[in-house]
Enzyme design. Structure first.
Site, PDB file in Angstrom:
ATOM      1  CD  GLU A   1      -3.412 -10.817  10.002  1.00  0.00           C
ATOM      2  OE1 GLU A   1      -4.658 -10.770  10.107  1.00  0.00           O
ATOM      3  OE2 GLU A   1      -2.831 -10.972   8.913  1.00  0.00           O
TER       4      GLU A   1
ATOM      5  CE  LYS B   1      -7.410  -9.414   5.095  1.00  0.00           C
ATOM      6  NZ  LYS B   1      -7.684  -9.902   6.470  1.00  0.00           N
TER       7      LYS B   1
END
Length: 223
Positions: A43, A139
């Protein structure tokens, strides 16, 4: 179908390297070392100057469909605050999108293009809203505000929620998060701090290997 396959691969890999840096080249080098060490989900945060350049370069080198194991990696974008940023990252090669908070317009865009999106959530209310918007993995952020036991508490009313804690996950507690029910974990500064201080980016590969092994052992303990 590709979206489903990507989500499966992300959860199979289990560890997401959340990378920040001062330049695109620095982030690319960090990503290459993380991949070398075994973390195959990368990421790149949009806080990196010219982050899209790093994403594009990595996406040209690595692919979630690569048959060559050395070229297999899933490249995504993080710290996405709005749909405009998400679309720009997707066009640059990002295969998944992560945000620090729940932005419905960003989720809608990602769903439109069948790209996995993982928004940041802190409360049961936010997680429920994310599920209603079609989010597959939420998340839990910032993870360092919670103990792993929070996942069991969340899954009481929301057993269908797939939760990925990010922030505060370490080699010491990774197994606790997986045992508690996390489908994956995000690793940030702990992966790169030592390398940034010393300039020895090979340390990222070594730390990545430790995280990869810790995840495999935690999953094996559940079976």
């Amino acid at each position: 179908m590709k979206k489903i396959q990507l989500i499966q691969k992300i959860t199979e890999q289990g560890v997401v390297a959340v990378l920040r840096g001062k330049t695109p080249d620095e982030v690319v080098e960090a990503a290459e070392q993380a991949i070398e060490g075994g973390i195959k989900v990368i990421e790149v945060t949009m806080t990196v100057p010219f982050a899209l350049q790093a994403i594009e370069k990595l996406a040209k080198t690595y692919s979630s469909t690569a048959q060559d194991a050395s070229k297999f990696a899933i490249i995504g974008v993080g710290t996405v605050l709005d749909p405009e940023t998400a679309r720009a990252a997707i066009l640059s090669g990002s295969e998944f999108v992560v945000g620090p908070s729940l932005n419905p317009a960003t989720v809608a865009l990602c769903n439109r293009y069948r790209v996995p999106v993982m928004p940041g959530t802190m409360t049961v209310k936010e997680i429920q809203e994310a599920l209603e918007l079609g989010v597959d993995i939420v998340k839990l952020f910032p993870g360092n505000l919670y103990e792993p036991s929070v996942i069991k508490a969340i899954k009481g009313p929301l057993p269908q929620a797939n939760i990925m804690p990010t922030g505060g996950v370490s080699l010491d507690n990774l197994a606790d998060w997986i045992k508690a029910g996390a489908v994956a974990v995000g690793i940030g500064s702990d992966l790169t701090t030592e390398a940034s201080k010393t300039g020895d980016f090979s340390l990222i590969a070594k730390k990545a290997a430790q995280y990869t092994q810790a995840f495999k052992e935690a999953k094996a303990a559940l079976s």
